[in-house]
Design a protein around this motif. Structure first.
Motif, PDB file in Angstrom:
ATOM      1  N   VAL A   5       0.852  -1.184   0.000  1.00 16.95           N
ATOM      2  CA  VAL A   5       0.000   0.000   0.000  1.00 16.95           C
ATOM      3  C   VAL A   5       0.890   1.237   0.000  1.00 16.95           C
ATOM      4  O   VAL A   5       1.754   1.380   0.871  1.00 16.95           O
ATOM      5  CB  VAL A   5      -0.919   0.024   1.237  1.00 16.95           C
ATOM      6  N   VAL A   6       0.706   2.117  -0.973  1.00 21.46           N
ATOM      7  CA  VAL A   6       1.464   3.372  -1.036  1.00 21.46           C
ATOM      8  C   VAL A   6       0.512   4.506  -0.677  1.00 21.46           C
ATOM      9  O   VAL A   6      -0.458   4.774  -1.390  1.00 21.46           O
ATOM     10  CB  VAL A   6       2.063   3.597  -2.439  1.00 21.46           C
ATOM     11  N   SER A   7       0.776   5.159   0.447  1.00 19.78           N
ATOM     12  CA  SER A   7      -0.073   6.249   0.931  1.00 19.78           C
ATOM     13  C   SER A   7       0.700   7.562   0.881  1.00 19.78           C
ATOM     14  O   SER A   7       1.801   7.662   1.422  1.00 19.78           O
ATOM     15  CB  SER A   7      -0.526   5.969   2.369  1.00 19.78           C
ATOM     16  N   LEU A  18      -6.348   6.459   6.046  1.00 20.15           N
ATOM     17  CA  LEU A  18      -7.550   5.745   6.463  1.00 20.15           C
ATOM     18  C   LEU A  18      -8.166   4.991   5.290  1.00 20.15           C
ATOM     19  O   LEU A  18      -8.529   3.810   5.418  1.00 20.15           O
ATOM     20  CB  LEU A  18      -8.570   6.719   7.048  1.00 20.15           C
ATOM     21  N   LEU A  19      -8.274   5.651   4.140  1.00 19.02           N
ATOM     22  CA  LEU A  19      -8.817   4.988   2.955  1.00 19.02           C
ATOM     23  C   LEU A  19      -7.899   3.845   2.519  1.00 19.02           C
ATOM     24  O   LEU A  19      -8.370   2.761   2.157  1.00 19.02           O
ATOM     25  CB  LEU A  19      -8.990   5.995   1.819  1.00 19.02           C
ATOM     26  N   ALA A  20      -6.599   4.071   2.563  1.00 12.28           N
ATOM     27  CA  ALA A  20      -5.634   3.037   2.189  1.00 12.28           C
ATOM     28  C   ALA A  20      -5.783   1.804   3.080  1.00 12.28           C
ATOM     29  O   ALA A  20      -5.776   0.664   2.595  1.00 12.28           O
ATOM     30  CB  ALA A  20      -4.214   3.588   2.277  1.00 12.28           C
ATOM     31  N   ASP A  21      -5.938   2.019   4.385  1.00 16.62           N
ATOM     32  CA  ASP A  21      -6.078   0.902   5.316  1.00 16.62           C
ATOM     33  C   ASP A  21      -7.364   0.124   5.065  1.00 16.62           C
ATOM     34  O   ASP A  21      -7.384  -1.113   5.160  1.00 16.62           O
ATOM     35  CB  ASP A  21      -6.046   1.413   6.759  1.00 16.62           C
ATOM     36  N   VAL A  75      -2.620   2.237  -4.326  1.00 15.44           N
ATOM     37  CA  VAL A  75      -2.002   3.563  -4.274  1.00 15.44           C
ATOM     38  C   VAL A  75      -3.080   4.602  -3.970  1.00 15.44           C
ATOM     39  O   VAL A  75      -4.127   4.622  -4.602  1.00 15.44           O
ATOM     40  CB  VAL A  75      -1.278   3.900  -5.592  1.00 15.44           C
ATOM     41  N   VAL A  76      -2.813   5.442  -2.983  1.00 17.90           N
ATOM     42  CA  VAL A  76      -3.794   6.440  -2.558  1.00 17.90           C
ATOM     43  C   VAL A  76      -3.097   7.785  -2.390  1.00 17.90           C
ATOM     44  O   VAL A  76      -2.058   7.882  -1.731  1.00 17.90           O
ATOM     45  CB  VAL A  76      -4.468   6.046  -1.229  1.00 17.90           C
ATOM     46  N   THR A  77      -3.672   8.817  -2.988  1.00 16.58           N
ATOM     47  CA  THR A  77      -3.091  10.157  -2.912  1.00 16.58           C
ATOM     48  C   THR A  77      -4.149  11.184  -2.557  1.00 16.58           C
ATOM     49  O   THR A  77      -5.315  11.039  -2.948  1.00 16.58           O
ATOM     50  CB  THR A  77      -2.448  10.552  -4.257  1.00 16.58           C
ATOM     51  N   PRO A  78      -3.779  12.226  -1.816  1.00  8.12           N
ATOM     52  CA  PRO A  78      -4.691  13.365  -1.685  1.00  8.12           C
ATOM     53  C   PRO A  78      -4.667  14.158  -2.986  1.00  8.12           C
ATOM     54  O   PRO A  78      -3.724  14.048  -3.773  1.00  8.12           O
ATOM     55  CB  PRO A  78      -4.084  14.166  -0.525  1.00  8.12           C
ATOM     56  N   VAL A  79      -5.711  14.948  -3.210  1.00  9.52           N
ATOM     57  CA  VAL A  79      -5.798  15.761  -4.420  1.00  9.52           C
ATOM     58  C   VAL A  79      -5.322  17.170  -4.118  1.00  9.52           C
ATOM     59  O   VAL A  79      -5.821  17.824  -3.199  1.00  9.52           O
ATOM     60  CB  VAL A  79      -7.237  15.791  -4.972  1.00  9.52           C
ATOM     61  N   PHE A  80      -4.348  17.635  -4.892  1.00  7.74           N
ATOM     62  CA  PHE A  80      -3.860  19.007  -4.803  1.00  7.74           C
ATOM     63  C   PHE A  80      -3.915  19.621  -6.198  1.00  7.74           C
ATOM     64  O   PHE A  80      -3.403  19.036  -7.159  1.00  7.74           O
ATOM     65  CB  PHE A  80      -2.421  19.069  -4.277  1.00  7.74           C
ATOM     66  N   LEU A 106      -4.658  -0.963  -7.687  1.00  2.70           N
ATOM     67  CA  LEU A 106      -5.923  -0.310  -7.331  1.00  2.70           C
ATOM     68  C   LEU A 106      -5.605   1.153  -7.049  1.00  2.70           C
ATOM     69  O   LEU A 106      -4.766   1.451  -6.202  1.00  2.70           O
ATOM     70  CB  LEU A 106      -6.532  -0.983  -6.106  1.00  2.70           C
ATOM     71  N   ILE A 107      -6.262   2.072  -7.768  1.00  2.00           N
ATOM     72  CA  ILE A 107      -6.005   3.502  -7.586  1.00  2.00           C
ATOM     73  C   ILE A 107      -7.116   4.131  -6.749  1.00  2.00           C
ATOM     74  O   ILE A 107      -8.293   3.795  -6.881  1.00  2.00           O
ATOM     75  CB  ILE A 107      -5.870   4.235  -8.937  1.00  2.00           C
TER      76      ILE A 107
END
Length: 211
Positions: A5-7, A18-21, A75-80, A106-107
């Motif tokens: 998992v890449v956070s 939290l979403l990644a977990d 892979v989970v990223t915040p949006v900027f 999974l994105i």
């Protein structure tokens, strides 16, 4: 199997983590997998140094190796600024260009407003398609108002099921049915050098459609 998992969350606590977990737990609940989390926040300095000197630090090298060796990736990223974060992009910029070839991914993304949800399709999916990863059909976006609301748990479960199916299909052991392996119709599964059976992607998608 190994699920990495890449956070790219920056705050503590982080809705991105939290979403990644939750995605990792849902996936691991469907297929036996050892879960490893890579927190990019802790690697920010080493990522920057890698750009300037061309060499990864110890922690960054270990993270890159984990991603390369993973059987599946979340892979989970915040949006900027209507896209993935710079830290998220920088990590995958220093990753070997061939590391994700054929790897199920999974994105997912988090943001303050639902109007940023298209980031999954106009930014993340093209990035991982370019890296020749196998991106699962369902992407998951969580806006602030989605937490505790209907819909998000269902999207998490659906995406996790798709990732688990791809991980199992790409890592399944070869089946011996007594045939000589003659591929007369061009659709037979063939065992690779690693001793596993490669399931054609079209067959994997067909299996997902019947779930």
């Amino acid at each position: 199997m190994k699920l990495v998992v890449v956070s790219a969350g920056l705050s503590v606590p982080s809705s991105t983590r939290l979403l990644a977990d939750r995605l990792a737990a849902a996936t691991a609940g469907r297929t036996p997998a050892r879960v490893e989390v890579v927190e990019l926040r802790d690697l920010a300095v080493e990522i920057a140094h890698n750009f300037t000197n061309g060499f990864p630090g110890r922690k960054l090298a270990a993270a890159l190796e984990s991603v390369t060796e993973a059987d599946g990736l979340i892979v989970v990223t915040p949006v900027f600024s209507a896209s993935y974060s710079g830290l998220f992009k920088s990590f995958f910029d220093v990753l070997d260009p061939d590391a994700l070839t054929g790897k199920p991914v999974l994105i997912a993304a988090t943001g303050g407003s639902a109007r940023h949800s298209l980031v999954l399709e106009h930014a993340l999916r093209p990035l991982f398609s370019y890296l020749r990863a196998v991106v699962v059909p369902t992407a998951v976006y969580a806006a602030s108002e989605d937490w505790g609301a209907e819909g998000l748990p269902e999207r998490i479960e659906r995406a996790a099921g798709e990732l688990a199916t791809l991980m199992t299909g790409l890592s399944a052991p070869p089946k011996h049915d007594g045939h000589d392996g003659d591929d007369r119709d061009g659709s037979a599964e063939k065992a690779g050098d690693g001793g596993f059976t490669v399931v054609p992607f079209a067959d994997q998608l067909a299996a997902l459609a019947t779930r």
